[in-house]
Motif scaffolding. Structure first.
Motif, PDB file in Angstrom:
ATOM      1  N   ARG A 169       1.635   2.099  13.168  1.00 46.17           N
ATOM      2  CA  ARG A 169       0.457   1.237  13.184  1.00 46.17           C
ATOM      3  C   ARG A 169      -0.254   1.281  11.836  1.00 46.17           C
ATOM      4  N   SER A 170      -0.785   0.144  11.419  1.00 48.08           N
ATOM      5  CA  SER A 170      -1.589   0.110  10.201  1.00 48.08           C
ATOM      6  C   SER A 170      -2.850   0.942  10.408  1.00 48.08           C
ATOM      7  N   PHE A 171      -3.416   1.411   9.284  1.00 52.89           N
ATOM      8  CA  PHE A 171      -4.620   2.229   9.383  1.00 52.89           C
ATOM      9  C   PHE A 171      -5.576   1.877   8.256  1.00 52.89           C
ATOM     10  N   CYS A 172      -6.833   2.232   8.467  1.00 51.01           N
ATOM     11  CA  CYS A 172      -7.847   1.980   7.451  1.00 51.01           C
ATOM     12  C   CYS A 172      -7.592   2.887   6.248  1.00 51.01           C
TER      13      CYS A 172
ATOM     14  N   LYS B 254      -9.573   4.025   4.188  1.00 49.82           N
ATOM     15  CA  LYS B 254     -10.688   4.952   3.972  1.00 49.82           C
ATOM     16  C   LYS B 254     -10.732   6.050   5.023  1.00 49.82           C
ATOM     17  N   CYS B 255     -10.870   5.658   6.309  1.00 48.63           N
ATOM     18  CA  CYS B 255     -11.045   6.657   7.372  1.00 48.63           C
ATOM     19  C   CYS B 255      -9.730   7.016   8.057  1.00 48.63           C
ATOM     20  N   LYS B 256      -8.639   6.290   7.749  1.00 45.06           N
ATOM     21  CA  LYS B 256      -7.299   6.552   8.283  1.00 45.06           C
ATOM     22  C   LYS B 256      -7.182   6.273   9.778  1.00 45.06           C
ATOM     23  N   THR B 257      -8.177   5.626  10.380  1.00 45.07           N
ATOM     24  CA  THR B 257      -8.131   5.315  11.804  1.00 45.07           C
ATOM     25  C   THR B 257      -7.092   4.219  12.057  1.00 45.07           C
ATOM     26  N   PRO B 258      -6.156   4.431  13.011  1.00 46.54           N
ATOM     27  CA  PRO B 258      -5.173   3.389  13.325  1.00 46.54           C
ATOM     28  C   PRO B 258      -5.873   2.108  13.784  1.00 46.54           C
ATOM     29  N   ILE B 259      -5.307   0.971  13.377  1.00 44.31           N
ATOM     30  CA  ILE B 259      -5.890  -0.316  13.726  1.00 44.31           C
ATOM     31  C   ILE B 259      -5.163  -0.872  14.941  1.00 44.31           C
ATOM     32  N   PRO B 260      -5.860  -1.110  16.061  1.00 48.26           N
ATOM     33  CA  PRO B 260      -5.192  -1.650  17.258  1.00 48.26           C
ATOM     34  C   PRO B 260      -4.746  -3.083  17.044  1.00 48.26           C
ATOM     35  N   MET B 261      -3.819  -3.531  17.894  1.00 48.67           N
ATOM     36  CA  MET B 261      -3.246  -4.861  17.754  1.00 48.67           C
ATOM     37  C   MET B 261      -4.310  -5.948  17.776  1.00 48.67           C
ATOM     38  N   ARG B 262      -5.335  -5.778  18.624  1.00 48.26           N
ATOM     39  CA  ARG B 262      -6.349  -6.826  18.760  1.00 48.26           C
ATOM     40  C   ARG B 262      -7.171  -7.010  17.482  1.00 48.26           C
ATOM     41  N   ARG B 263      -7.139  -6.012  16.589  1.00 47.89           N
ATOM     42  CA  ARG B 263      -7.857  -6.120  15.324  1.00 47.89           C
ATOM     43  C   ARG B 263      -6.913  -6.337  14.143  1.00 47.89           C
ATOM     44  N   ASN B 264      -5.673  -6.621  14.452  1.00 50.54           N
ATOM     45  CA  ASN B 264      -4.675  -6.760  13.380  1.00 50.54           C
ATOM     46  C   ASN B 264      -3.999  -8.123  13.445  1.00 50.54           C
ATOM     47  N   ILE B 265      -4.790  -9.157  13.720  1.00 50.43           N
ATOM     48  CA  ILE B 265      -4.277 -10.518  13.776  1.00 50.43           C
ATOM     49  C   ILE B 265      -4.310 -11.086  12.359  1.00 50.43           C
ATOM     50  N   PRO B 266      -3.167 -11.514  11.835  1.00 50.05           N
ATOM     51  CA  PRO B 266      -3.138 -12.009  10.451  1.00 50.05           C
ATOM     52  C   PRO B 266      -4.198 -13.080  10.197  1.00 50.05           C
ATOM     53  N   LEU B 267      -4.831 -12.990   9.046  1.00 51.44           N
ATOM     54  CA  LEU B 267      -5.858 -13.913   8.569  1.00 51.44           C
ATOM     55  C   LEU B 267      -7.153 -13.835   9.377  1.00 51.44           C
ATOM     56  N   LEU B 268      -7.065 -13.973  10.694  1.00 55.11           N
ATOM     57  CA  LEU B 268      -8.273 -14.035  11.514  1.00 55.11           C
ATOM     58  C   LEU B 268      -9.046 -12.732  11.521  1.00 55.11           C
TER      59      LEU B 268
ATOM     60  N   TYR C 156       0.817  -1.215   0.000  1.00 50.64           N
ATOM     61  CA  TYR C 156       0.000   0.000   0.000  1.00 50.64           C
ATOM     62  C   TYR C 156       0.852   1.266   0.000  1.00 50.64           C
ATOM     63  N   ARG C 157       1.903   1.289   0.822  1.00 47.99           N
ATOM     64  CA  ARG C 157       2.616   2.551   1.057  1.00 47.99           C
ATOM     65  C   ARG C 157       3.735   2.842   0.063  1.00 47.99           C
ATOM     66  N   VAL C 158       4.517   1.837  -0.302  1.00 45.94           N
ATOM     67  CA  VAL C 158       5.706   2.087  -1.128  1.00 45.94           C
ATOM     68  C   VAL C 158       5.365   2.769  -2.454  1.00 45.94           C
ATOM     69  N   PRO C 159       4.345   2.307  -3.205  1.00 46.86           N
ATOM     70  CA  PRO C 159       4.041   2.999  -4.467  1.00 46.86           C
ATOM     71  C   PRO C 159       3.594   4.443  -4.283  1.00 46.86           C
ATOM     72  N   LEU C 160       3.091   4.775  -3.088  1.00 46.35           N
ATOM     73  CA  LEU C 160       2.640   6.139  -2.823  1.00 46.35           C
ATOM     74  C   LEU C 160       3.741   7.012  -2.237  1.00 46.35           C
ATOM     75  N   GLY C 161       4.927   6.435  -2.083  1.00 49.12           N
ATOM     76  CA  GLY C 161       6.038   7.198  -1.520  1.00 49.12           C
ATOM     77  C   GLY C 161       5.940   7.390  -0.027  1.00 49.12           C
ATOM     78  N   LEU C 162       5.145   6.566   0.660  1.00 51.40           N
ATOM     79  CA  LEU C 162       4.973   6.685   2.107  1.00 51.40           C
ATOM     80  C   LEU C 162       5.972   5.788   2.830  1.00 51.40           C
ATOM     81  N   SER C 163       6.304   6.159   4.058  1.00 52.40           N
ATOM     82  CA  SER C 163       7.210   5.365   4.875  1.00 52.40           C
ATOM     83  C   SER C 163       6.489   4.121   5.378  1.00 52.40           C
ATOM     84  N   VAL C 164       7.205   2.992   5.404  1.00 56.58           N
ATOM     85  CA  VAL C 164       6.603   1.780   5.964  1.00 56.58           C
ATOM     86  C   VAL C 164       6.726   1.755   7.481  1.00 56.58           C
ATOM     87  N   ASN C 165       7.456   2.720   8.042  1.00 57.78           N
ATOM     88  CA  ASN C 165       7.659   2.774   9.502  1.00 57.78           C
ATOM     89  C   ASN C 165       6.826   3.841  10.189  1.00 57.78           C
ATOM     90  N   GLU C 166       6.455   4.876   9.459  1.00 57.88           N
ATOM     91  CA  GLU C 166       5.665   5.969  10.032  1.00 57.88           C
ATOM     92  C   GLU C 166       4.419   6.207   9.201  1.00 57.88           C
TER      93      GLU C 166
END
Length: 373
Positions: A44-47, A49-63, A31-41
């Motif tokens: 936290r991942s974000f939506c 659409k709304c840009k809301t940061p995604i907490p760890m409890r909602r960022n479990i791979p696959l599940l 998502y970020r590299v083609p847009l020239g965005l940092s992968v470190n800043e």
């Protein structure tokens, strides 16, 4: 206490889980590299659409994607299936590498799998291959050749670490230089597209609609993405204009030359695109630069060669061509429409490492004189 050996099936579980976690990070890269965005800043991942940061409890791979049914928990916007697919695909690749290759080379091959997944989805969506990823992969590939020399000569005899390194270097040269020559020949044969009109037609430079959309050159209602036009600094889009309007004001007629970041008016005046609000007008012809293949593909095949030597390069290129033909037929993609080649090169490399080299071995064994070893 029970300590399973490295070939025990219990190790499949952490291999799969590590792959899923890496896949989650790859979604950030894609998502970020083609847009020239940092992968470190931001960290936290974000939506999207709304840009809301995604907490760890909602960022479990696959599940998390399954439990949230592919939607953002905050705004309800759909989260593309691609996020789940990347995590699952990476997990399966990591598991396959663990099962099929010796532990000493698992780490470098996991890096390769991660890079191929990221490059595949970036190229499929944006028609670009970040060179930074392929350069890093090439370096890891040469290390892999030293750690396990056989990786650069699957299907053939191999010697010590120095032989492996030399084969990796030869593979990189074969992949990079060989495909670079193809790109240059393609540029000579198909490097320009001329459009001519009996009566003047409207043209314009259209700004991106969304943050992931490209700027467009539009002429006679046909849209061409900006990144499909300008592959190199010398590329120029030439318009024979009957009227040129800059910021809504007519500046005359004549030959308009467009480069990636600027336009040159008929009187020789150069305007930076970032300094103008709109450029449009009417024209009777346009010459649009185009590529048969991008330089990103050249760097990608070089990276594949650094891992698998010149034999892997030949097989990957041949396999990629077959995969691309099948995809074009299934998708009914005709001549003149761009088809990203990077994903097919990645598929060719994966096919080689997971058994394609056996086809190579079988083919050359069939060519050997009967009765000879």
């Amino acid at each position: 206490m029970f300590y399973p050996t490295l070939d025990h099936w219990l190790w499949w579980i952490p291999a799969f889980f590590i792959g899923a976690c890496i896949g989650s990070f790859l979604n950030v890269v894609i998502y970020r590299v083609p847009l020239g965005l940092s992968v470190n800043e931001p960290k936290r991942s974000f939506c999207p659409k709304c840009k809301t940061p995604i907490p760890m409890r909602r960022n479990i791979p696959l599940l998390s994607w399954l439990l949230l049914r592919g939607k953002c928990a905050d705004c309800g916007a759909p989260i593309a299936f691609r996020y789940f697919a990347v995590e699952l695909l990476t997990a399966l690749f990591f598991l396959a590498v663990w099962i099929m290759f010796p532990p000493i080379v698992v780490g470098p091959l996991w890096v390769l799998m991660a890079l191929l997944v990221a490059i595949t989805f970036i190229d499929a969506e944006h028609l670009i291959i970040p060179v930074s990823l392929t350069w890093a992969g090439s370096a890891v590939g040469l290390v892999a050749c030293m750690l396990w020399p056989q990786i650069s000569a699957l299907g053939m005899e191999q010697g010590n670490w120095l032989d492996g390194l030399l084969d990796g270097i030869v593979g990189w040269v074969a992949g990079f230089i060989g495909l670079w020559a193809v790109v240059q020949l393609g540029k000579m044969a198909f490097g320009k597209r001329a459009m001519n009109f009996d009566t003047p037609v409207e043209w314009m430079i259209r700004e991106p609609v969304g943050e992931m959309d490209p700027m467009l050159f539009v002429i006679d209602d046909e849209e061409v993405a900006w990144w499909d036009i300008f592959f190199r600094k010398t590329d120029r889009l030439i318009v024979e204009a009957t009227d040129i309007r800059v910021n809504g004001e007519s500046v005359g007629a004549g030959k308009l030359i467009m480069r990636e970041f600027e336009i040159e008016l008929p009187d020789g005046t150069v305007r930076r695109l970032e300094d103008v609000k709109s450029v449009d007008g009417t024209a009777t012809s346009a010459v649009i630069p185009r590529e048969a293949m991008g330089m990103g593909d050249v760097h990608l095949l070089g990276m594949i060669g650094a891992f698998f030597g010149w034999t892997g390069v030949l097989f990957s290129l041949f396999g990629a061509s077959l995969f691309a033909i099948v995809a074009a037929l299934i998708g009914r993609i005709g001549f003149g429409r761009q088809l990203p080649f990077g994903p097919f090169l990645a598929m060719g490399a994966v096919a080689w490492m997971f058994g394609g080299w056996k086809l190579w071995e079988w083919y050359f064994s069939m060519l050997s004189p009967t009765g000879l070893p």
